[in-house]
Scaffold this motif. Sequence first.
Motif, PDB file in Angstrom:
ATOM      1  N   ILE A  50      45.677  58.069  45.517  1.00  0.00           N
ATOM      2  CA  ILE A  50      44.346  58.452  45.058  1.00  0.00           C
ATOM      3  C   ILE A  50      43.591  57.207  44.620  1.00  0.00           C
ATOM      4  CG2 ILE A  50      44.967  58.822  42.626  1.00  0.00           C
ATOM      5  CD1 ILE A  50      43.214  61.369  42.742  1.00  0.00           C
ATOM      6  N   ASP A  51      42.262  57.233  44.748  1.00  0.00           N
ATOM      7  CA  ASP A  51      41.417  56.124  44.299  1.00  0.00           C
ATOM      8  C   ASP A  51      41.092  56.276  42.816  1.00  0.00           C
ATOM      9  OD1 ASP A  51      41.298  55.083  46.864  1.00  0.00           O
ATOM     10  OD2 ASP A  51      39.422  56.112  47.367  1.00  0.00           O
ATOM     11  N   GLY A  52      40.811  55.130  42.172  1.00  0.00           N
ATOM     12  CA  GLY A  52      40.314  55.178  40.810  1.00  0.00           C
ATOM     13  C   GLY A  52      38.878  55.667  40.773  1.00  0.00           C
ATOM     14  N   HIS A  53      38.432  56.084  39.589  1.00  0.00           N
ATOM     15  CA  HIS A  53      37.065  56.578  39.454  1.00  0.00           C
ATOM     16  C   HIS A  53      36.131  55.388  39.198  1.00  0.00           C
ATOM     17  CE1 HIS A  53      33.576  58.780  37.967  1.00  0.00           C
ATOM     18  NE2 HIS A  53      34.105  59.859  38.543  1.00  0.00           N
ATOM     19  N   PRO A  54      35.115  55.191  40.047  1.00  0.00           N
ATOM     20  CA  PRO A  54      34.295  53.971  39.940  1.00  0.00           C
ATOM     21  C   PRO A  54      33.560  53.835  38.614  1.00  0.00           C
ATOM     22  CG  PRO A  54      33.319  55.563  41.471  1.00  0.00           C
ATOM     23  CD  PRO A  54      34.695  56.056  41.163  1.00  0.00           C
ATOM     24  N   PRO A  69      31.513  46.994  45.943  1.00  0.00           N
ATOM     25  CA  PRO A  69      30.583  47.215  44.825  1.00  0.00           C
ATOM     26  C   PRO A  69      31.179  46.836  43.471  1.00  0.00           C
ATOM     27  CG  PRO A  69      30.488  49.062  46.346  1.00  0.00           C
ATOM     28  CD  PRO A  69      31.622  48.195  46.798  1.00  0.00           C
ATOM     29  N   LEU A  70      32.485  47.086  43.243  1.00  0.00           N
ATOM     30  CA  LEU A  70      33.119  46.690  41.983  1.00  0.00           C
ATOM     31  C   LEU A  70      33.150  45.171  41.834  1.00  0.00           C
ATOM     32  CD1 LEU A  70      36.123  49.186  41.733  1.00  0.00           C
ATOM     33  CD2 LEU A  70      34.243  48.977  40.086  1.00  0.00           C
ATOM     34  N   ILE A  71      33.435  44.464  42.937  1.00  0.00           N
ATOM     35  CA  ILE A  71      33.448  42.997  42.893  1.00  0.00           C
ATOM     36  C   ILE A  71      32.060  42.477  42.525  1.00  0.00           C
ATOM     37  CG2 ILE A  71      33.695  40.916  44.293  1.00  0.00           C
ATOM     38  CD1 ILE A  71      35.834  42.477  45.929  1.00  0.00           C
ATOM     39  N   LEU A  82      33.639  41.215  52.584  1.00  0.00           N
ATOM     40  CA  LEU A  82      34.583  40.942  51.508  1.00  0.00           C
ATOM     41  C   LEU A  82      34.480  39.497  51.018  1.00  0.00           C
ATOM     42  CD1 LEU A  82      36.917  41.854  49.698  1.00  0.00           C
ATOM     43  CD2 LEU A  82      38.501  41.229  51.544  1.00  0.00           C
ATOM     44  N   VAL A  83      34.501  38.539  51.936  1.00  0.00           N
ATOM     45  CA  VAL A  83      34.516  37.132  51.507  1.00  0.00           C
ATOM     46  C   VAL A  83      33.185  36.699  50.908  1.00  0.00           C
ATOM     47  CG1 VAL A  83      36.326  36.484  53.146  1.00  0.00           C
ATOM     48  CG2 VAL A  83      33.915  36.265  53.817  1.00  0.00           C
TER      49      VAL A  83
END
Length: 742
Positions: free
Chosen positions: A460-464, A497-499, A528-529
């Motif tokens: 499962i993914d974490g909640h953003p 988006p988190l980065i 990504l980069v």
Amino acid sequence: MQLAACIRQSPEIEFTLVHSFDLRNSNIERRGDGRWHLGAPVEEVVRASPSADVTIIAVSPFHRPPGRDDTLGTLIEGLKKKTSMLWLVDAYQSGQHYIESDDLRKAYPEADIWIKYEAERTTMKRLTEVLSGKRPQGVFHGEQPTLDMLPNPAWDLVDLDALDSFHSRVDRALGRSSWAYPVGGRTLPLVTTRGCPFRCVHCSSNPDRRAGEPKTQRRYSRERLSQYLSELVEVHGAKRFAILDELINVHPRHFDSVLELIESLDVRFDVPNGFRADYLKPKHFARMRGRTYFASVSAESASKRVLEDVVDKQLDLRAIDQAAEHAYRAGVPLMIHYIIGLPGETGAEVNETLNYALDLWDRFRAYPAVQFATPLPGTRLAKIRIANKLELHPERDWGPHFQKNPLSSDQLSTETLHAFLDTFQKRLRESSGAKKLIMNVTYMCNNHCNFCAVGTRTQIDGHPTRQREFLEHYRQMGVDMVDFDGGEPSLNPELVPLIRYAKRIGYRRIHVTTNGRLCAYESYAQKLVESGITSLLFSVHGHDRRTHAHHVGVAEAFDQTCEGIQNCVSLSPPEVDMGMNITLTKHNYTKMQEVAELSWKLGLRWLNVQFLTPFGRATKELAPDMDGAAAETMRLIDVWHERMKLQVINLPFCFMPGYEQYVEGDLSKLSRHMLFVNNESVNLSKYLAERRTKKDVCARCPHACFCGGFYELEDVPEPEWIVTKDSLLRRPDETAIPDRQR
């Protein structure tokens, strides 16, 4: 200044005081031999000194050997031309670190007299003899004065504004550490007691004590003390006292009086020689809060045998624990002194002390000042070494040896003692709080690694939103490094988006660990980069398709990962650091050279070698032969260390003797916090410690205070890791960050 006040009481004596620190050109300058010159140049001191029948030089042999010093020698040569008699007077008011000598005149034959120890009464007797026409010669043992009978030190004879300016120049030039006592404003020294009744083996206190005499302490009366301190503040403008007593709090009523007077005069104070821990109470720390820069006590050793049989400290260590806790609760910074390398002390006993010191640092932020045992001449410590035919330090400055130069003991070599202290200091640096956040953004993964630490957890993914809240929380704590991990983090559509969010709110270093398969798509690799990352680590567990697939469970994974690496290398901004990570198993550890060659071929100049983390799917059956894997790792380093950055993770120091620097990166886990997908956070070092154990060999190892020990890969139950969507959300009545994680 105390001696000057006594001399000027005699109406028959014309008297001039020359103070090297208040002269026009007083400063601090680095000498060519690494020492510092404090005060005015010698030539200026000589010019400022008038011609006289008697010239007295105040000289106290603290730390210094009795051999001739060039600065003092040049001063004596200059003054000898302007005086009939030249006296060396030991203006002694403390006994710690005092160097005993039979006759200082052997080094300075120009001197007519040397008066040892407390000089006030004896100096006045010799001056009376001069007034009657005599010319005294020789070495004189100073007589102890009654403190209440002494006049107050003659600070009115000093240009105190010039002295303050000198202090400021010294402070600026040295760039002193946060644990150096301040001298700003107007700091004046004083003593409220002389002597110390305790008999610690390393200390030279009460050096004037004759054979058979007990160790004692003399104190000012409260009434006399009140007059003394009041004059320093009301007449001389003191804002801070530097109280130079050997041990100020031996007598409870005396110490209470000093604190009460300081409070009534509204000044600050410091006690550089420290306090006796078992005589400190919560009420004392309450009075010290806000008035003292920091307090200090001495534990010396946490080994009961060493403390009692060697140091002769006469101290119950519970007093140190209590002092640390009381200081912490009162908000008074505390330093605790420790000594390692004492006669007969074993490696296990050194570790006992270092672990104790770190425990009090971790729990109460009681700063541990660890020094090597230094046998000053005349101390019982020096006599013990001589009796056991062990060397002493050569005759030069003894002061620096307290921090830098241990002597081999009958148990431990100098190299081993250095290793103990080096490891301790690294552990201390890493334990000042969270420095990095490791955020698992998902447990989803497109590989099925047979050693995966999170492979048994719900996919499962974490909640953003919650993860952004945690990013904000740790950033507000001062954390500016974050690792995004998984599972496979690239499978979470919120990774980029988190980065970007992390970069926007001030994270300075942003790292991603990935299997790189999604980066085989050029568009994703570029996104990504260019997202704001500063480093990228690719997980590759074999040098070819077959070996890699055996570990990750996907036949096409090797080609996709290699293609992803090539895309990232070609598209990446130059400031992004990229490397490869291999987790060692019994199936791949003999192929590390080939993996390094693959990394080099793909353009990666950084290789992490990771031993199994004992969570999830990792088992003993999968683990490599540890000695064999360590040997292969050392061979890898021998071949590649000049071309690549190499780091070894999850391996105790003892498997790689001589290669410890490559294992040290693992130690930084102490300052890392791991945030799981279900929003639980842990200190990474403590979390991993659940699967580590210490063995007999660890007790005496010089790296034991930082090394977590050996990983256990079996018979430890795996916790439940069932994660539901509801567990990812914040309840309406819940704060943004649960209290247990604040």
